[in-house]
Design an enzyme around this catalytic site. Structure first.
Site, mmCIF file in Angstrom:
data_model
loop_
_atom_site.group_PDB
_atom_site.id
_atom_site.type_symbol
_atom_site.label_atom_id
_atom_site.label_comp_id
_atom_site.label_asym_id
_atom_site.label_seq_id
_atom_site.Cartn_x
_atom_site.Cartn_y
_atom_site.Cartn_z
ATOM 1 N N GLU A 190 0.866 -1.198 -0.125
ATOM 2 C CA GLU A 190 0.083 -0.056 -0.139
ATOM 3 C C GLU A 190 0.798 1.204 0.030
ATOM 4 O O GLU A 190 1.721 1.295 0.770
ATOM 5 C CB GLU A 190 -0.907 -0.023 1.024
ATOM 6 C CG GLU A 190 -1.664 1.201 1.248
ATOM 7 C CD GLU A 190 -2.319 1.406 2.924
ATOM 8 O OE1 GLU A 190 -3.307 0.513 3.026
ATOM 9 O OE2 GLU A 190 -1.822 2.111 3.445
ATOM 10 N N THR B 167 -4.056 4.742 -0.962
ATOM 11 C CA THR B 167 -4.963 5.220 0.339
ATOM 12 C C THR B 167 -5.664 6.394 -0.209
ATOM 13 O O THR B 167 -5.176 7.111 -1.593
ATOM 14 C CB THR B 167 -4.197 5.727 1.374
ATOM 15 O OG1 THR B 167 -3.311 6.740 1.300
ATOM 16 C CG2 THR B 167 -3.513 4.249 2.084
ATOM 17 N N ALA C 59 -7.509 27.003 7.035
ATOM 18 C CA ALA C 59 -7.943 26.336 5.618
ATOM 19 C C ALA C 59 -8.552 24.815 5.591
ATOM 20 O O ALA C 59 -7.613 24.219 6.620
ATOM 21 C CB ALA C 59 -7.025 26.599 4.484
ATOM 22 N N GLY D 23 -13.286 5.550 6.452
ATOM 23 C CA GLY D 23 -12.249 6.796 6.637
ATOM 24 C C GLY D 23 -12.249 7.088 7.925
ATOM 25 O O GLY D 23 -13.057 6.894 8.851
ATOM 26 N N ALA E 89 -19.007 2.121 6.007
ATOM 27 C CA ALA E 89 -18.465 1.685 4.702
ATOM 28 C C ALA E 89 -19.658 0.604 4.131
ATOM 29 O O ALA E 89 -19.834 0.665 3.174
ATOM 30 C CB ALA E 89 -17.364 0.472 5.215
HETATM 31 P P1 FAD Z 1 -16.920 0.648 9.118
HETATM 32 O O1 FAD Z 1 -16.933 -0.747 8.584
HETATM 33 O O2 FAD Z 1 -17.908 1.490 8.680
HETATM 34 O O3 FAD Z 1 -16.835 0.506 10.754
HETATM 35 C C1 FAD Z 1 -16.574 1.665 11.432
HETATM 36 C C2 FAD Z 1 -17.091 1.624 12.975
HETATM 37 O O4 FAD Z 1 -18.650 1.189 12.846
HETATM 38 C C3 FAD Z 1 -16.809 0.098 13.649
HETATM 39 O O5 FAD Z 1 -16.638 0.306 14.829
HETATM 40 C C4 FAD Z 1 -18.118 -0.860 13.219
HETATM 41 O O6 FAD Z 1 -18.060 -2.010 14.110
HETATM 42 C C5 FAD Z 1 -19.070 0.180 13.286
HETATM 43 N N1 FAD Z 1 -20.202 -0.059 12.251
HETATM 44 C C6 FAD Z 1 -19.801 -0.542 10.938
HETATM 45 N N2 FAD Z 1 -21.048 -0.547 10.398
HETATM 46 C C7 FAD Z 1 -22.017 -0.094 11.104
HETATM 47 C C8 FAD Z 1 -23.340 0.222 10.887
HETATM 48 N N3 FAD Z 1 -24.116 0.099 9.884
HETATM 49 N N4 FAD Z 1 -23.985 0.796 12.130
HETATM 50 C C9 FAD Z 1 -23.467 1.099 13.334
HETATM 51 N N5 FAD Z 1 -22.091 0.865 13.378
HETATM 52 C C10 FAD Z 1 -21.525 0.472 12.493
HETATM 53 N N6 FAD Z 1 -8.594 5.370 6.481
HETATM 54 C C11 FAD Z 1 -8.668 6.406 5.591
HETATM 55 O O7 FAD Z 1 -8.961 7.562 5.665
HETATM 56 N N7 FAD Z 1 -7.933 6.276 4.343
HETATM 57 C C12 FAD Z 1 -7.546 4.962 3.964
HETATM 58 O O8 FAD Z 1 -7.003 4.973 2.603
HETATM 59 C C13 FAD Z 1 -7.627 3.998 4.746
HETATM 60 N N8 FAD Z 1 -7.214 2.748 4.385
HETATM 61 C C14 FAD Z 1 -7.414 1.763 5.135
HETATM 62 C C15 FAD Z 1 -6.955 0.402 4.684
HETATM 63 C C16 FAD Z 1 -7.268 -0.752 5.739
HETATM 64 C C17 FAD Z 1 -6.853 -2.064 5.216
HETATM 65 C C18 FAD Z 1 -7.851 -0.437 7.221
HETATM 66 C C19 FAD Z 1 -7.841 -1.767 7.898
HETATM 67 C C20 FAD Z 1 -7.910 0.748 7.367
HETATM 68 C C21 FAD Z 1 -7.822 1.883 6.528
HETATM 69 N N9 FAD Z 1 -8.124 3.106 6.897
HETATM 70 C C22 FAD Z 1 -8.201 4.020 6.076
HETATM 71 C C23 FAD Z 1 -8.831 3.494 8.422
HETATM 72 C C24 FAD Z 1 -10.328 2.995 8.413
HETATM 73 O O9 FAD Z 1 -10.904 4.032 7.777
HETATM 74 C C25 FAD Z 1 -10.669 3.475 9.987
HETATM 75 O O10 FAD Z 1 -10.411 2.470 10.630
HETATM 76 C C26 FAD Z 1 -12.139 3.706 10.159
HETATM 77 O O11 FAD Z 1 -12.112 4.152 11.370
HETATM 78 C C27 FAD Z 1 -13.341 2.595 10.050
HETATM 79 O O12 FAD Z 1 -13.144 2.349 8.750
HETATM 80 P P2 FAD Z 1 -14.095 0.988 8.176
HETATM 81 O O13 FAD Z 1 -14.263 0.854 6.784
HETATM 82 O O14 FAD Z 1 -13.576 -0.340 9.017
HETATM 83 O O15 FAD Z 1 -15.537 1.464 8.856
#
Ligand code: FAD
Length: 318
Positions: free
Chosen positions: A19, A50, A69, A126, A145
């Site tokens: 990555e 990313t 900003a 994110g 997500a």
């Molecule tokens: P989600 O799956 O949305 O989960 C977030 C939280 O909400 C979790 O605690 C989950 O249990 C809970 N949740 C999920 N769905 C629901 C729902 N429907 N209702 C209620 N609660 C829910 N960040 C960046 O900004 N840019 C990047 O490029 C980036 N790349 C990454 C790559 C990898 C492999 C990983 C592991 C992380 C990356 N991150 C990145 C960090 C990531 O965006 C953060 O960890 C973020 O806080 C959670 O993202 P997620 O997609 O896992 O979120």
């Protein structure tokens, strides 16, 4: 080609991938190419790029005032993916995030990706903006997500945001999602976090990439839990070697992961960061050897723009 096809074609052989972060605003692609060139000998079938949300920045103007900003420090994920794909003939995986983008902007990005022949996306919520107490969705954007995933799967089914569009064309993205063997820091417990991961997979995610971890038993337990609960998509371990003593504090703080005692003890015993890097690389080589034996589909490295430690690890493994 889709990540899942790369994995199927490998017929059980572990692949290597990594990555990268897009260049900082105002910098060129040269730094990116320098970070990729040393790793191409390991034939990565894909490279992740990313994405980042806008943040709040303060700067001092010549007359002594403070200027506020909001901007994105590292824009250009889609373009960086296209440039890498074109130069190296390798698949790229752009990260798509909820924060900082409206649904329309996401749709346009997906259309750009489809025109560019980019077949894979990693969909994520994110990170929160640094100044915010937690993740605040962008007005007109997605909260989780799962919501973003739904938009991508909708497009894969020919459903676009607005009915008036001719939506006869279906995209065909292979969709990845994130997972946390040690739990996402906001989830009350692993079970709740797991429920949402399962939802992501049931709703169309084709592969999973994990947060970094330093204790293989946590990854293995997580994979076993997934398999017992009907999650059968590939689970790609995310890996990062420790290279400085400071990371003993920063990695748990930023990524909410544990550092095993043996590793932290060994790092504490080091005289300087040169020694720490050796310990970190050695640890990661051993971790990777065990993961290969466990049958992981890919060893995926968070290089953070520094290819040298990853290159040494890959040399020992591939
Ligand atoms: P989600 O799956 O949305 O989960 C977030 C939280 O909400 C979790 O605690 C989950 O249990 C809970 N949740 C999920 N769905 C629901 C729902 N429907 N209702 C209620 N609660 C829910 N960040 C960046 O900004 N840019 C990047 O490029 C980036 N790349 C990454 C790559 C990898 C492999 C990983 C592991 C992380 C990356 N991150 C990145 C960090 C990531 O965006 C953060 O960890 C973020 O806080 C959670 O993202 P997620 O997609 O896992 O979120």
């Amino acid at each position: 080609m889709k990540i899942t096809e790369h994995i199927d074609n490998a017929k059980g052989k572990t692949l290597f991938s990594f990555e990268l972060l897009p260049p900082m605003k105002g910098q060129s692609m040269e730094g990116i190419y320098k970070a990729i060139d040393p790793l191409m000998e390991f034939n990565p079938p894909f490279i992740d790029v990313t994405s980042s949300r806008e943040d709040l920045f303060y700067s001092e103007t010549p007359d002594g005032n403070i200027k506020k900003a909001t901007y994105r420090k590292r824009p250009g994920t889609v373009a960086v993916c296209a440039a890498i794909k074109h130069k190296y003939r390798v698949d790229t995986v752009p990260h798509l995030i909820c924060g900082g983008f409206t649904k329309e902007e996401t749709e346009y990005a997906l259309i750009d990706l489809q025109f560019l022949g980019i077949d894979n996306v990693l969909v994520l919520r994110g990170d929160a903006r640094k100044a915010d107490p937690g993740f605040i969705p962008t007005p007109g954007g997605h909260c989780y997500a799962t919501d973003l995933l739904e938009q991508v799967t909708n497009m894969n089914n020919g459903i676009y945001l607005h009915e008036y569009q001719d939506s006869s064309y279906k995209t065909d993205f292979c969709i990845g999602v994130a997972a946390y063997p040690e739990k996402h820091f906001e989830a009350p417990n692993l079970k709740t976090d797991f429920k949402y991961l399962k939802q992501k997979v049931d709703n169309g995610a084709n592969f999973i990439v994990t947060q970094m971890f330093f204790d293989n038993s946590k990854y293995k337990a997580f994979v076993n839990l997934c398999r017992e609960n009907g999650i059968n998509v590939p689970i790609i371990p995310g890996l990062k070697p420790i290279t400085t003593a400071k990371q003993l504090v920063n990695l748990p703080k930023i990524f909410h992961i544990d550092i095993p005692e043996d590793l932290s003890d060994a790092i504490h015993a080091c005289k300087n960061d040169k020694d720490v890097k050796e310990v970190g690389i050695e640890w990661m080589i051993n971790q990777c050897k065990e993961l290969v034996k466990f049958g992981v589909p890919v060893l995926h490295f968070y290089t953070m723009g520094n290819p040298e430690p990853t290159k040494r690890i890959a040399r020992a493994i591939f």
